[in-house]
Every structure is written in C-alpha cells, then in structure tokens.
Write an enzyme that holds these catalytic residues in place. Structure first.
Site, PDB file in Angstrom:
ATOM      1  N   TYR A   1      -8.298   8.025  -7.061  1.00 38.18           N
ATOM      2  CA  TYR A   1      -9.040   7.370  -5.965  1.00 38.18           C
ATOM      3  C   TYR A   1     -10.497   7.857  -5.897  1.00 38.18           C
ATOM      4  O   TYR A   1     -11.422   7.046  -6.002  1.00 38.18           O
ATOM      5  CB  TYR A   1      -8.292   7.561  -4.635  1.00 38.18           C
ATOM      6  CG  TYR A   1      -8.963   6.884  -3.463  1.00 38.18           C
ATOM      7  CD1 TYR A   1      -8.912   5.501  -3.310  1.00 38.18           C
ATOM      8  CD2 TYR A   1      -9.672   7.621  -2.519  1.00 38.18           C
ATOM      9  CE1 TYR A   1      -9.551   4.872  -2.238  1.00 38.18           C
ATOM     10  CE2 TYR A   1     -10.298   7.006  -1.450  1.00 38.18           C
ATOM     11  CZ  TYR A   1     -10.238   5.629  -1.308  1.00 38.18           C
ATOM     12  OH  TYR A   1     -10.868   5.020  -0.256  1.00 38.18           O
TER      13      TYR A   1
ATOM     14  N   LYS B   1     -14.249   5.945  -6.779  1.00 42.62           N
ATOM     15  CA  LYS B   1     -15.342   5.821  -5.805  1.00 42.62           C
ATOM     16  C   LYS B   1     -16.628   6.449  -6.351  1.00 42.62           C
ATOM     17  O   LYS B   1     -17.727   5.950  -6.085  1.00 42.62           O
ATOM     18  CB  LYS B   1     -14.931   6.431  -4.458  1.00 42.62           C
ATOM     19  CG  LYS B   1     -13.729   5.714  -3.808  1.00 42.62           C
ATOM     20  CD  LYS B   1     -13.977   4.215  -3.564  1.00 42.62           C
ATOM     21  CE  LYS B   1     -12.843   3.526  -2.841  1.00 42.62           C
ATOM     22  NZ  LYS B   1     -13.044   2.082  -2.645  1.00 42.62           N
TER      23      LYS B   1
ATOM     24  N   ASN C   1     -14.461  -5.304  -1.166  1.00 41.61           N
ATOM     25  CA  ASN C   1     -13.840  -4.351  -0.245  1.00 41.61           C
ATOM     26  C   ASN C   1     -12.427  -3.919  -0.648  1.00 41.61           C
ATOM     27  O   ASN C   1     -11.993  -2.822  -0.295  1.00 41.61           O
ATOM     28  CB  ASN C   1     -13.826  -4.983   1.157  1.00 41.61           C
ATOM     29  CG  ASN C   1     -12.832  -4.317   2.083  1.00 41.61           C
ATOM     30  OD1 ASN C   1     -13.116  -3.251   2.637  1.00 41.61           O
ATOM     31  ND2 ASN C   1     -11.648  -4.895   2.233  1.00 41.61           N
TER      32      ASN C   1
HETATM   33  P1  NAD Z   1      -6.356  -1.315   3.912  1.00 38.71           P
HETATM   34  O1  NAD Z   1      -5.264  -0.715   3.094  1.00 38.71           O
HETATM   35  O2  NAD Z   1      -6.173  -1.425   5.374  1.00 38.71           O
HETATM   36  O3  NAD Z   1      -6.770  -2.735   3.332  1.00 38.71           O
HETATM   37  C1  NAD Z   1      -7.010  -2.882   1.955  1.00 38.71           C
HETATM   38  C2  NAD Z   1      -7.154  -4.335   1.659  1.00 38.71           C
HETATM   39  O4  NAD Z   1      -7.252  -4.491   0.246  1.00 38.71           O
HETATM   40  C3  NAD Z   1      -5.938  -5.131   2.118  1.00 38.71           C
HETATM   41  O5  NAD Z   1      -6.390  -6.341   2.671  1.00 38.71           O
HETATM   42  C4  NAD Z   1      -5.180  -5.355   0.837  1.00 38.71           C
HETATM   43  O6  NAD Z   1      -4.412  -6.541   0.849  1.00 38.71           O
HETATM   44  C5  NAD Z   1      -6.336  -5.483  -0.137  1.00 38.71           C
HETATM   45  N1  NAD Z   1      -5.888  -5.355  -1.504  1.00 38.71           N
HETATM   46  C6  NAD Z   1      -5.238  -4.330  -2.087  1.00 38.71           C
HETATM   47  N2  NAD Z   1      -4.924  -4.666  -3.338  1.00 38.71           N
HETATM   48  C7  NAD Z   1      -5.391  -5.920  -3.558  1.00 38.71           C
HETATM   49  C8  NAD Z   1      -5.383  -6.819  -4.635  1.00 38.71           C
HETATM   50  N3  NAD Z   1      -4.789  -6.498  -5.777  1.00 38.71           N
HETATM   51  N4  NAD Z   1      -5.960  -8.023  -4.489  1.00 38.71           N
HETATM   52  C9  NAD Z   1      -6.558  -8.372  -3.328  1.00 38.71           C
HETATM   53  N5  NAD Z   1      -6.597  -7.572  -2.266  1.00 38.71           N
HETATM   54  C10 NAD Z   1      -6.010  -6.362  -2.388  1.00 38.71           C
HETATM   55  O7  NAD Z   1      -7.663  -0.479   3.534  1.00 38.71           O
HETATM   56  P2  NAD Z   1      -9.004  -0.208   4.351  1.00 38.71           P
HETATM   57  O8  NAD Z   1      -8.857   1.112   4.981  1.00 38.71           O
HETATM   58  O9  NAD Z   1      -9.389  -1.386   5.161  1.00 38.71           O
HETATM   59  O10 NAD Z   1     -10.005  -0.014   3.115  1.00 38.71           O
HETATM   60  C11 NAD Z   1     -10.883  -1.021   2.667  1.00 38.71           C
HETATM   61  C12 NAD Z   1     -11.832  -0.402   1.651  1.00 38.71           C
HETATM   62  O11 NAD Z   1     -12.543   0.678   2.256  1.00 38.71           O
HETATM   63  C13 NAD Z   1     -11.121   0.197   0.438  1.00 38.71           C
HETATM   64  O12 NAD Z   1     -11.868  -0.039  -0.731  1.00 38.71           O
HETATM   65  C14 NAD Z   1     -11.091   1.690   0.737  1.00 38.71           C
HETATM   66  O13 NAD Z   1     -11.052   2.473  -0.425  1.00 38.71           O
HETATM   67  C15 NAD Z   1     -12.398   1.867   1.504  1.00 38.71           C
HETATM   68  N6  NAD Z   1     -12.384   3.037   2.381  1.00 38.71           N
HETATM   69  C16 NAD Z   1     -11.506   3.144   3.424  1.00 38.71           C
HETATM   70  C17 NAD Z   1     -11.517   4.299   4.205  1.00 38.71           C
HETATM   71  C18 NAD Z   1     -10.596   4.491   5.375  1.00 38.71           C
HETATM   72  O14 NAD Z   1     -10.580   5.617   5.923  1.00 38.71           O
HETATM   73  N7  NAD Z   1      -9.842   3.512   5.819  1.00 38.71           N
HETATM   74  C19 NAD Z   1     -12.429   5.322   3.919  1.00 38.71           C
HETATM   75  C20 NAD Z   1     -13.301   5.164   2.855  1.00 38.71           C
HETATM   76  C21 NAD Z   1     -13.267   4.009   2.085  1.00 38.71           C
END
Ligand code: NAD
Length: 245
Positions: free
Chosen positions: A153, A157, A88
C-alpha cells in the site's frame, strides 16, 4: 466552481470518492461514477437522484485500456466534454511481509497504481484533443512516512507521488494539470476496517486531534479540479491535520 465541466471519479461509489462525486455535482459538474460492480454503482446513483440529469455510472475494469477507453468515450459522448479525472479508487492491506503473497501484492499494485496509469492515459488522450484538463490522484500520508505493515500500500502511494510529478511535467504542454491529494486518517470504510485501538492511537498523535472527514478531503479535490488552481500542477496536497506518522 465546475459548471459545465465533466468529471470521472473512480471508486466513486462510497467513502472519499462518493464525497467527491457529491461535491462536484453540487458545484455544477456532470459526473460519471466508476465502480467495480454495477450493483454498487446503482446504489450510489440512487442516493444522487436530485442530479439524475448530470450523473451516470460506468463499470470498466480499470486495468483494461480497452474497457476504460470505451467507458470514457461514452462519458464524453453523453456530456460533451471530458475535463476532470479523479483517480480515487484504492485498496489497502496491512499484511506482514512474512505472510504476503505475490497475488495480494499484485492486486494492490493493480488497483492503486496500474489503474491510475491506464485511466490517466485514456483521459489525457481526450483532454489533449479538447485543449486541457485536470487529473487528480489519490496519494496518502503514507507516501511520506510508510507504514509498519502491508508494504504494498505505501509502495503504491510513493509511486503515485512520482507518477503525479512526472505526468505534470509531461502533460503541461497539453494544458493538462496533474496533482495528488494525500489524506491522513479519514473516516471511511477503509479506516473502519482497521482495529479501533489502532485508529485511536493514530488519532491521538494527530496535531488536530481527530481523523478527517471525506467531505474535507473532497474540498481539496474540488480546488484542484477548478480554475482556482489554474497555475497549480505537480503538487501533492496533504489533507491530514499535520499528521506526522
Ligand atoms: P473506501 O474503501 O471507502 O472506498 C474505495 C473505493 O474504491 C470504493 O468505492 C471501491 O469500490 C473502489 N474500488 C476498489 N477497487 C476497485 C476497482 N477494482 N474498480 C473500481 N473501484 C474500486 O476507501 P476510501 O477511504 O474512500 O479511499 C479512497 C482513496 O483514498 C483510496 O485511494 C485510498 O488509498 C485513499 N486514502 C484513504 C485514506 C483513509 O484514511 N480513508 C487515507 C489516505 C488515502
């Protein structure tokens, strides 16, 4: 739905990852939260004290095969199996091409793609040994539509979708399923960091007329981790309110 199974969730300290950790714990799994810093891992664990006998934290560098293999082995040793990996962790940026540095481009590739390869390889080795497992990758709606700036980004994906389909075909013989979840706009810190007007504009164009919640995305991760999806592999499950750009 996951009683007795063990899951690792990268980026499980907040946002969608934390919602997945909670959902898996509520459904009986043992959970290891993988974060980038001990401090954020500890903070997440402090919110899960009711599950303290079934949850642990790890902090490997997700791009280091040695550190990841050691941490995953520690998880297997503590809980006795290694069944589910939720890849994730992810970072985003909206930098225009003209301002993009190679350093920033590489950083996004490292976390969003290279780390998924490293973690999937380490997990698959353990899963194969024990007769199977489920790997779930974080895709995004931008894997279909791209986005108007921050090209690294969406590029990662699109790559995640390709990696998911390919690994599903390669690992099926080892009874390891590989799927992805593609959220639309979801209410997390990642989205809070975007300009408010941009989020409002995107939300207005979503047929369900609202952003998703982390818990709704976590439901898809639960389905793909559980035996309810035992004949499902190689899919990218969209959880986006039918968003189309
Ligand atoms: P967020 O920024 O709230 O959380 C991201 C998490 O990844 C955090 O816990 C952060 O500590 C962790 N992270 C980042 N770099 C890291 C590293 N080097 N080592 C370990 N952990 C690391 O993001 P989110 O919105 O919860 O997104 C989670 C996933 O879902 C991501 O892959 C994101 O691309 C994907 N996503 C999110 C959305 C959205 O709208 N929020 C939409 C599509 C996809």
């Amino acid at each position: 739905m996951l009683k007795g199974k063990t899951a690792v969730i990268t980026g499980g300290t907040r946002g969608i990852g934390f919602a997945i950790a909670k959902k898996y714990l509520e459904n009986g799994a043992n959970v290891a939260i993988a974060g980038s810093r001990q401090e954020t891992v500890d903070k997440a664990l402090s919110q899960l004290t009711e599950y303290s006998d079934r949850v642990m934290g790890i902090c490997p560098d997700l791009c280091s095969p040695e550190e990841v293999a050691k941490a995953f082995n520690d998880v297997k040793e503590r809980f006795g199996s290694f069944d589910i990996l939720a890849n994730n962790a992810g970072i985003s940026s909206r930098t225009p091409l003209y301002d993009y540095t190679l350093e920033e481009f590489s950083k996004i590739l490292d976390i969003n793609l290279k780390a998924v390869f490293v973690c999937s390889q380490a997990a698959a080795r353990l899963m194969k040994e024990q007769g199977g497992g489920s790997i779930i990758n974080a895709s995004s709606m931008v894997s279909k539509y791209g986005q108007p700036s921050g090209c690294a980004y969406p590029a990662t994906k699109f790559a995640i979708d390709g990696l998911t389909t390919s690994l599903a075909r390669e690992l099926a013989k080892d009874n390891i399923r590989v799927n992805a979840v593609a959220p639309g706009v979801t209410n997390t810190d990642m989205v809070a960091a975007l300009p408010k007007e941009l989020v409002e504009k995107i939300s207005a164009g979503i047929p369900l007329k609202r952003p998703g919640e982390p818990d709704e995305v976590a439901d898809a991760y639960l389905y793909l981790a559980s035996d309810m999806s035992s004949y499902v592999t190689g899919i990218v499950l969209r959880v986006d309110g039918a968003a189309s750009n």
